[in-house]
Design a protein around this motif. Structure first.
Motif, PDB file in Angstrom:
ATOM      1  N   ASP A 128      -4.017   2.796  -5.256  1.00 47.83           N
ATOM      2  CA  ASP A 128      -3.353   1.536  -5.552  1.00 47.83           C
ATOM      3  C   ASP A 128      -1.985   1.807  -6.180  1.00 47.83           C
ATOM      4  O   ASP A 128      -1.901   2.411  -7.242  1.00 47.83           O
ATOM      5  CB  ASP A 128      -4.235   0.724  -6.503  1.00 47.83           C
ATOM      6  N   HIS A 145       0.850  -1.195   0.000  1.00 48.68           N
ATOM      7  CA  HIS A 145       0.000   0.000   0.000  1.00 48.68           C
ATOM      8  C   HIS A 145       0.882   1.240   0.000  1.00 48.68           C
ATOM      9  O   HIS A 145       2.112   1.145   0.057  1.00 48.68           O
ATOM     10  CB  HIS A 145      -0.969  -0.014   1.187  1.00 48.68           C
ATOM     11  N   SER A 155      -7.445   3.596   3.954  1.00 45.90           N
ATOM     12  CA  SER A 155      -7.834   2.246   4.362  1.00 45.90           C
ATOM     13  C   SER A 155      -8.976   1.758   3.486  1.00 45.90           C
ATOM     14  O   SER A 155      -9.753   2.547   2.955  1.00 45.90           O
ATOM     15  CB  SER A 155      -8.252   2.232   5.825  1.00 45.90           C
ATOM     16  N   LYS A 156      -9.040   0.442   3.385  1.00 48.81           N
ATOM     17  CA  LYS A 156     -10.084  -0.153   2.547  1.00 48.81           C
ATOM     18  C   LYS A 156     -11.463   0.259   3.032  1.00 48.81           C
ATOM     19  O   LYS A 156     -12.341   0.582   2.241  1.00 48.81           O
ATOM     20  CB  LYS A 156      -9.954  -1.679   2.589  1.00 48.81           C
ATOM     21  N   SER A 157     -11.628   0.242   4.371  1.00 45.58           N
ATOM     22  CA  SER A 157     -12.959   0.530   4.895  1.00 45.58           C
ATOM     23  C   SER A 157     -13.384   1.964   4.587  1.00 45.58           C
ATOM     24  O   SER A 157     -14.569   2.235   4.412  1.00 45.58           O
ATOM     25  CB  SER A 157     -12.989   0.272   6.399  1.00 45.58           C
ATOM     26  N   LYS A 158     -12.412   2.873   4.520  1.00 45.77           N
ATOM     27  CA  LYS A 158     -12.760   4.264   4.204  1.00 45.77           C
ATOM     28  C   LYS A 158     -12.918   4.446   2.697  1.00 45.77           C
ATOM     29  O   LYS A 158     -13.450   5.459   2.238  1.00 45.77           O
ATOM     30  CB  LYS A 158     -11.667   5.205   4.704  1.00 45.77           C
ATOM     31  N   GLY A 159     -12.409   3.505   1.935  1.00 39.51           N
ATOM     32  CA  GLY A 159     -12.537   3.596   0.486  1.00 39.51           C
ATOM     33  C   GLY A 159     -11.696   4.696  -0.131  1.00 39.51           C
ATOM     34  O   GLY A 159     -12.001   5.206  -1.210  1.00 39.51           O
ATOM     35  N   ASN A 160     -10.613   5.079   0.569  1.00 47.32           N
ATOM     36  CA  ASN A 160      -9.796   6.174   0.033  1.00 47.32           C
ATOM     37  C   ASN A 160      -8.376   5.707  -0.316  1.00 47.32           C
ATOM     38  O   ASN A 160      -7.442   6.470  -0.223  1.00 47.32           O
ATOM     39  CB  ASN A 160      -9.749   7.328   1.036  1.00 47.32           C
ATOM     40  N   VAL A 161      -8.269   4.440  -0.699  1.00 43.74           N
ATOM     41  CA  VAL A 161      -6.934   3.935  -1.008  1.00 43.74           C
ATOM     42  C   VAL A 161      -6.511   4.302  -2.430  1.00 43.74           C
ATOM     43  O   VAL A 161      -7.332   4.416  -3.330  1.00 43.74           O
ATOM     44  CB  VAL A 161      -6.830   2.400  -0.842  1.00 43.74           C
TER      45      VAL A 161
END
Length: 837
Positions: free
Chosen positions: A599, A49, A591-597
């Motif tokens: 790639d 990440h 973070s994945k849960s926040k959806g702000n990653v």
RNA sequence: GCCGGAGUGGCGGAAUUGGUAGACGCAAGGGACUUAAAAUCCCUCGGGGGCGACCCCGUACCGGUUCGAUUCCGGUCUCCGGCACCA
């Protein structure tokens, strides 16, 4: 006609070149100063990440910079490969943890290679391989021999549904993070490492960690938590035994009005008749919201004044700290105060504040009756003051009284001075599969026996099933469990618990000192070796601040154990520590849960790894959080595009053979134009170098390179020397840029007609004289306010500056009809004319 | 509650020892090139006032030290991080 910058062509080419030529292989070389550069190794979760990209880019810049400066650099990488996610994947997808882990490693290694990181992969460490974890087992046995490892019963967080111990971090609002069951406290036999034996050293050596961020050192100190105090025995009335309490405030002993035992104190069963009440209070042990207590029915005698005081069982008293029993002084301890208030217990003031806080003076309590006279206290007074109602110690200052009373207690044999630490021994038992088996066996006849050294490693069996019901699969593996006792040869059972994965990461930096396939690793690692002597300690360690206590403290402990085993020299593993900030997007950690990653694969695909590295190094200084900006990435890409075209647009003149070195002696026949660029180049070398040395301020170093490139783009050669100056500027710029964006630097360095590799070149040096300006801008202030500027020659005297500024026309309008009181000249830079009206 | 750290343009951030606040980049606005767009290049860019030369204000807030304070000192507020019944 013009060739465009295309990282997809450039980057794989140079990655292959470095791989084939072995550019970053490391060997011992006593002729050069060593530099061990290390980034915290990743857990192979599947993909890297942006936090990894940032961490490894920072480390790579440092490693490459040090190499160019002539150091022999060790820059390794590996995998923190044991851990729960692999086991969860096994349960969820039916894939074996080993397969899952090694596949992830394969993928992530390719990702790291795509970033162009200068690792020596021949030292790669994978903690889940038997070749690695056998050393965990060997160290464990050595620690067992030295009584640094032991087994004891202790309370743990237990998920009844998963049938496993949970780490504190895995308990969320008293529930299991995985199945949401209510977590219970369960008493279990666990293996512990005696880190507390090193508490004093770990603490005092904190003062030598001058290369660490103060914040981290402080966190370690607080975590270790040393406090000096006294243990005092209180005789139990009507019994021939005492309760031993711990206090840091012996000066308040006369103010003790009751005594509290932890619900887990061994005496509670005996002292408390109300078994139901005891059961209830035990269930509320450690509850933070509310204090709860139970009168034991017994009394103690205060050894100082012979007073009889009640004994309570109180839920807030920890068994793990001190003696598990306290004297309660409600007037001078807020917790005791709250407890006393709730249960109607007496309070007695025995410390008078020196600066007579008005309300407190009236809050005197009679020592005889314990009943308040005057106003009730609003809160406990925890500060210093003068003792009152304290027998022969009355009227002493509290600080002095602490000493005197402690002395008195020791003389009378009532107790002793002790040092207490918050630090607890490290519980390493995990009821999980994917970890290092703890190398002990249980024999009904001989008890607990260590697995003999020659039988190591105890291999983690692969033929186990993952039911997902919870509980370790090892419990089902008869072939693993059933063994023979090393002492008597009879039937015995293996330990089925595995080690905390923090054990793996506590010494991996020592393993890197050797080649992956070193045939003599056994004798070398056991007896100390040239390799560890040469490379240890780590010169620069880089990683997230989230490990400020756990991993960094465990490593400091382990390194000391290894030192005491004669395996390595120094006890401190990491000389310098850089804790990089988080990567933030839209105001939150990626973070994945926040959806702000973001790639990294996409980023490298679209802009290339040079751009990805450059942006993450430019957008913020390393220790601060980095605000991700897609537009900012484009800006970094544009910059590299400009670097590309400034060289390609001048390709032919740049390739021409000819001197690019301008010496001081040549300055006389150089044009202003050329002199300007030459100066800027030397200034940039200086700026970038000093920024690297000054806590790795990469962002400002890159900004300086951008300025140089801006100057280069506008540069028009006008006379004979200018092309040489230009070439010097270009070459210097590429050298300075190469640690940040190594691929494009290699490519353009070759375009200039140089032989690779740029990473094997020397870091450029600047010339202080050539960097200096001929003229400087003089700032003229009147009464501290900026009123004018003028260009003055360098090296002009203060007196001349004074005269020049006083003579300046504009300045004269400001100082007209005023009395000049003072003129302050800051050498060659600024003048401040102080006038009165 | 205790212990740290930080508050600077629209944004990320500079300012190295108390000496020009806003480097560098992003965004925005304008222009050039182009049939057009993208890309690229050039200019402007803290706020307010003035036709203008220029002037005033401005580094969370209040005060202090100093010729001069983003920087040092005292107080206040806000945000972030760590620890948290440690006797």
């Amino acid at each position: 006609m013009e060739e465009r910058y295309d990282p997809r062509k450039v980057e794989p080419k140079w990655q292959a070149y470095w791989r084939e030529k072995g550019t970053f292989k490391t060997g011992q070389d006593t002729s050069r100063e060593k530099f061990y550069c290390l980034e915290m190794f990743p857990y192979p979760s599947g993909k890297i990440h942006m936090g990894h990209v940032r961490n490894y880019a920072i480390g790579d810049v440092i490693a490459r910079y040090k190499k160019m400066q002539g150091h022999n650099v060790l820059h390794p990488m590996g995998w923190d490969a044991f851990g729960l996610p692999a086991e969860n994947a096994a349960i969820k997808h039916g894939v074996h943890p080993s397969k899952w882990t090694y596949e992830n490693i394969g993928y992530m290694k390719a990702q790291l290679d795509k970033l162009g990181l200068s690792y020596d992969w021949e030292r790669e460490v994978t903690t889940c391989s038997p070749e690695y974890y056998k050393w965990n087992q060997w160290f464990f046995i050595k620690m067992l021999e030295r009584d640094l490892a032991y087994r004891k019963s202790s309370y743990v967080n237990w998920c009844p549904s998963c049938e496993t111990v949970l780490a504190n971090e895995q308990v969320i609002d008293s529930r299991c993070w995985r199945c949401d069951s209510v977590v219970v406290q369960k008493e279990l036999f666990q293996w512990f490492l005696r880190i507390t034996r090193y508490a004093e050293e770990l603490l005092s050596a904190c003062d030598d960690l001058s290369g660490w961020p103060e914040k981290v050192v402080l966190m370690q100190k607080n975590w270790i938590g040393k406090s000096l105090g006294v243990e005092v025995d209180f005789r139990i009335e009507g019994m021939d035994r005492s309760i031993r309490i711990f206090t840091t405030r012996p000066d308040t002993l006369y103010g003790a009005t009751f005594l509290c035992l932890s619900p887990r104190h061994p005496f509670t069963d005996e002292l408390v008749a109300d078994k139901e009440g005891l059961r209830k209070i035990r269930a509320r042990y450690g509850e933070v919201d509310e204090k709860a207590g139970l009168f034991s029915g017994n009394y103690c005698v205060n050894p100082m004044n012979g007073e009889k005081i009640p004994v309570y069982v109180a839920n807030f008293v920890l068994m793990e700290y001190g003696t598990g029993a306290i004297m309660s002084v409600p007037a001078h301890d807020q917790r005791d105060f709250e407890f006393a208030l709730k249960y109607g217990l007496p309070m007695r003031m025995v410390i008078q504040p020196n600066d007579t806080g008005a309300g407190l003076v009236h809050a005197r309590h009679s020592p005889a009756s314990g009943q308040p006279q005057g106003q009730p206290l609003q809160e406990a007074y925890e500060g210093e003051g003068v003792l009152v109602d304290s027998g022969p110690f009355s009227e002493l200052e509290s600080a002095e009284a602490r000493d005197k009373i402690a002395e008195y207690i020791e003389e009378r044999g009532l107790g002793k001075r002790v040092v207490n630490f918050k630090l607890r021994d490290w519980g390493i038992s995990r009821q999980r599969y994917w970890g290092t088996p703890i190398p002990v066996v249980y024999c009904d006849r001989c008890g607990i026996k260590a697995v003999p050294e020659e039988d190591l490693p105890v291999i983690l069996p692969e033929d186990v099933t993952f039911s997902g019901k919870g509980g370790s699969p090892l419990l089902e593996s008869r072939s693993f469990i059933e063994t023979v006792c090393p002492a008597c040869g009879g039937e015995a059972r293996r330990e089925t618990d595995t080690m905390d994965t923090f054990v793996d990461s506590s010494w991996y930096f020592v393993r890197y000192c050797f080649q992956k396939n070193d045939p003599d690793i056994d004798s070398k690692l056991k007896n100390g070796s040239r390799e560890t002597g040469y490379w240890m300690p780590v010169d620069q360690y880089i990683g997230g601040v989230e490990h400020a206590v756990l991993h960094l403290l465990y490593s400091r402990f382990f390194t000391r154990v290894l030192r005491d085993l004669g395996i390595i020299g120094p006890g401190e593993p990491f000389l310098n520590l850089l804790t990089q900030g988080m990567v933030i997007k839209d105001g939150a950690k990626m973070s994945k849960s926040k959806g702000n990653v973001v790639d990294p694969d996409y980023l490298i695909e679209t802009y290339g790894s040079d751009t990805s590295r450059l942006f993450s190094l430019f957008a913020a200084p390393p220790e601060r959080d980095l605000d991700w900006s897609d537009k900012g990435v484009e800006g970094a890409y544009r910059f590299l595009g400009r670097v590309w075209s400034v060289i390609h647009n001048n390709r032919d003149p740049l390739r021409k053979k000819g001197a690019s070195v301008i010496r001081k002696e040549d300055l006389s026949d150089i044009s202003d134009n050329g002199r300007g660029l030459l100066r800027k180049t030397h200034q940039t070398i200086k700026k970038v170098t000093t920024d690297m040395e000054r806590d790795f301020h990469f962002n400002t170093a890159i900004a300086a390179l951008m300025e140089l490139v801006n100057d280069m783009t506008g540069f028009q050669p006008r006379d004979e020397r200018d092309p040489g100056v230009f070439k010097f500027a270009v070459e210097s710029m590429l050298l300075l840029l190469s640690p940040f964006t190594p691929h494009i630097a290699e490519e353009l360095y070759a375009v200039l007609g140089n032989k690779p590799s740029i990473s094997e070149q020397k870091w450029p040096a600047w010339d202080e004289d050539l960097a200096k300006e001929d003229e400087v801008e003089l700032v003229i202030q009147v009464n501290g306010k900026l009123r004018g500027k003028m260009m003055i020659p360098r090296g002009i005297s203060d007196e001349e500056i004074r005269n020049l500024s006083l003579g300046d026309e504009k300045i004269r309008t400001f100082i007209a009809q005023a009395e000049i009181k003072k003129v302050i000249v800051v050498k060659g830079r600024l003048v401040n004319i102080v006038v009165g009206r």
